[in-house]
Motif scaffolding. Structure first.
Motif, short mmCIF file in Angstrom:
data_model
loop_
_atom_site.label_atom_id
_atom_site.label_comp_id
_atom_site.label_asym_id
_atom_site.label_seq_id
_atom_site.Cartn_x
_atom_site.Cartn_y
_atom_site.Cartn_z
N MET A 277 0.85 -1.19 0.00
CA MET A 277 0.00 0.00 0.00
C MET A 277 0.89 1.24 0.00
SD MET A 277 -3.14 -1.28 0.31
CE MET A 277 -4.23 -0.06 1.00
N GLU A 278 0.38 2.29 -0.59
CA GLU A 278 1.08 3.56 -0.58
C GLU A 278 0.93 4.17 0.81
OE1 GLU A 278 1.27 7.07 -3.74
OE2 GLU A 278 -0.68 6.85 -2.81
N ASN A 279 2.04 4.56 1.43
CA ASN A 279 1.94 5.14 2.76
C ASN A 279 2.22 6.63 2.71
OD1 ASN A 279 4.69 5.03 2.41
ND2 ASN A 279 4.99 3.40 3.88
N SER A 280 1.58 7.35 3.61
CA SER A 280 1.72 8.80 3.68
C SER A 280 2.62 9.14 4.85
CB SER A 280 0.36 9.45 3.87
OG SER A 280 -0.51 9.08 2.83
N GLY A 281 3.84 9.53 4.57
CA GLY A 281 4.77 9.89 5.63
C GLY A 281 5.11 8.73 6.54
N GLY A 282 5.09 7.51 6.04
CA GLY A 282 5.41 6.35 6.84
C GLY A 282 4.23 5.69 7.52
N PHE A 283 3.03 6.28 7.37
CA PHE A 283 1.84 5.72 8.01
C PHE A 283 0.85 5.27 6.95
CE2 PHE A 283 3.51 8.80 11.05
CZ PHE A 283 3.64 7.99 12.16
N LEU A 284 0.21 4.13 7.20
CA LEU A 284 -0.86 3.68 6.33
C LEU A 284 -2.17 4.31 6.77
CD1 LEU A 284 -0.07 -0.12 5.99
CD2 LEU A 284 0.25 1.65 4.29
N LEU A 285 -2.91 4.78 5.82
CA LEU A 285 -4.20 5.38 6.10
C LEU A 285 -5.30 4.57 5.43
CD1 LEU A 285 -3.18 9.09 5.43
CD2 LEU A 285 -3.26 7.91 7.62
N ARG A 286 -6.52 4.79 5.86
CA ARG A 286 -7.64 4.10 5.26
C ARG A 286 -7.74 4.41 3.76
NH1 ARG A 286 -13.44 4.07 7.99
NH2 ARG A 286 -12.33 2.60 9.26
N SER A 287 -7.32 5.62 3.38
CA SER A 287 -7.41 6.05 1.99
C SER A 287 -6.19 5.66 1.16
CB SER A 287 -7.61 7.56 1.93
OG SER A 287 -6.51 8.22 2.52
N SER A 288 -5.22 4.95 1.75
CA SER A 288 -4.03 4.55 1.01
C SER A 288 -4.41 3.64 -0.14
CB SER A 288 -3.05 3.82 1.93
OG SER A 288 -2.59 4.66 2.95
N ARG A 289 -3.77 3.87 -1.28
CA ARG A 289 -4.10 3.06 -2.46
C ARG A 289 -3.16 1.86 -2.57
NH1 ARG A 289 -0.90 3.53 -6.92
NH2 ARG A 289 0.70 5.14 -6.80
N GLU A 290 -3.65 0.84 -3.25
CA GLU A 290 -2.87 -0.37 -3.45
C GLU A 290 -1.82 -0.12 -4.53
OE1 GLU A 290 -3.76 -4.83 -5.12
OE2 GLU A 290 -5.36 -3.74 -4.13
N LEU A 291 -0.61 -0.59 -4.29
CA LEU A 291 0.48 -0.41 -5.25
C LEU A 291 0.53 -1.58 -6.22
CD1 LEU A 291 3.37 0.75 -2.89
CD2 LEU A 291 2.11 2.16 -4.50
N PRO A 292 0.91 -1.34 -7.46
CA PRO A 292 1.15 -2.46 -8.37
C PRO A 292 2.41 -3.21 -7.93
CG PRO A 292 1.67 -0.37 -9.43
CD PRO A 292 1.06 -0.04 -8.11
N ASP A 293 2.53 -4.46 -8.37
CA ASP A 293 3.65 -5.30 -7.94
C ASP A 293 5.00 -4.63 -8.15
OD1 ASP A 293 1.94 -7.25 -7.13
OD2 ASP A 293 2.26 -8.56 -8.85
N GLU A 294 5.19 -3.98 -9.27
CA GLU A 294 6.48 -3.39 -9.62
C GLU A 294 6.91 -2.27 -8.68
OE1 GLU A 294 3.90 -3.61 -11.92
OE2 GLU A 294 4.63 -5.56 -12.58
N ASP A 295 5.98 -1.69 -7.94
CA ASP A 295 6.30 -0.60 -7.02
C ASP A 295 6.57 -1.07 -5.59
OD1 ASP A 295 6.04 1.14 -9.11
OD2 ASP A 295 4.02 1.79 -8.57
N VAL A 296 6.37 -2.34 -5.31
CA VAL A 296 6.59 -2.89 -3.97
C VAL A 296 8.05 -3.34 -3.87
CG1 VAL A 296 5.86 -4.64 -2.31
CG2 VAL A 296 4.19 -3.65 -3.87
N PRO A 297 8.81 -2.81 -2.89
CA PRO A 297 10.24 -3.16 -2.79
C PRO A 297 10.48 -4.66 -2.64
CG PRO A 297 9.74 -1.28 -1.39
CD PRO A 297 8.43 -1.78 -1.92
N LEU A 298 9.62 -5.37 -1.94
CA LEU A 298 9.80 -6.81 -1.77
C LEU A 298 9.70 -7.53 -3.11
CD1 LEU A 298 10.24 -9.08 0.31
CD2 LEU A 298 7.78 -9.32 0.42
N PHE A 299 8.79 -7.08 -3.97
CA PHE A 299 8.65 -7.71 -5.29
C PHE A 299 9.87 -7.42 -6.15
CE2 PHE A 299 7.10 -8.03 -9.67
CZ PHE A 299 6.56 -9.30 -9.64
N ARG A 300 10.42 -6.21 -6.05
CA ARG A 300 11.63 -5.89 -6.82
C ARG A 300 12.81 -6.73 -6.34
NH1 ARG A 300 10.06 -0.20 -6.10
NH2 ARG A 300 11.90 0.00 -4.78
N ALA A 301 12.90 -6.97 -5.02
CA ALA A 301 13.95 -7.86 -4.50
C ALA A 301 13.76 -9.28 -5.02
CB ALA A 301 13.94 -7.84 -2.97
N TYR A 302 12.51 -9.72 -5.06
CA TYR A 302 12.18 -11.05 -5.59
C TYR A 302 12.64 -11.18 -7.04
CZ TYR A 302 9.12 -14.54 -7.77
OH TYR A 302 8.63 -15.58 -8.51
#
Length: 159
Positions: free
Chosen positions: A126-151
């Motif tokens: 999820m996209e976080n705002s200043g390090g915090f997840l909010l209810r309005s945070s949007r879902e990130l595509p796989d390519e934008d998630v650091p864990l997926f890039r490490a994978y």
């Protein structure tokens, strides 16, 4: 290449909370026995454990993917394994419900090594705002998630 992920390890937190409760129980026993110096030392240790709990909850996990090795560095441990030792590498998305009635998308990478040991890493998707997840945070595509890039980088090094 180094990736920073928001890995959560409930075991670390449970151990620290158990240690904190043990120190509070010891402090109570020292208060009953009127051992002032022991009470002060125990309460100082309890405050140190509170700081360690906060650090464990806020510190990010580092994944350093090299040509030959992968190093996972967390607050209280460091694990290194060779890319050639990886027998299986899987990644999956899952959903976690929070108390505030919103869904958090997370990603889990499971690394099975040749000796039978398994390492599981998780990250928020999820996209976080200043390090915090909010209810309005949007879902990130796989390519934008650091864990997926490490994978992806580990998979490329395996081939």
């Amino acid at each position: 290449m180094t990736f920073r992920i928001r890995h959560e390890s409930i075991i670390e937190v449970l151990i620290l909370v158990g240690l904190f409760l043990l120190l509070l129980t010891a402090a109570f026993m020292f208060i009953v026995r009127e051992m002032t110096a022991a009470v002060i030392i125990t309460l100082i240790l309890a405050i140190a454990v509170i700081i360690m709990i906060a650090a464990a909850l806020t510190a990010k996990t580092m994944i350093d993917v090299g040509e030959q090795t992968v190093t996972v560095t967390r607050l209280f441990m460091k694990k290194t394994f060779a890319v050639s030792d990886i027998r299986d590498l899987r990644i999956e998305r899952y959903t976690r419900w929070h108390k505030n009635h919103y869904k958090e998308q997370r990603m889990r990478m499971t690394v099975l090594l040749g000796n039978g040991k398994k390492t599981v890493l998780t990250d928020t998707a999820m996209e976080n705002s200043g390090g915090f997840l909010l209810r309005s945070s949007r879902e990130l595509p796989d390519e934008d998630v650091p864990l997926f890039r490490a994978y992806q980088l580990i998979q490329a090094n395996r081939n």
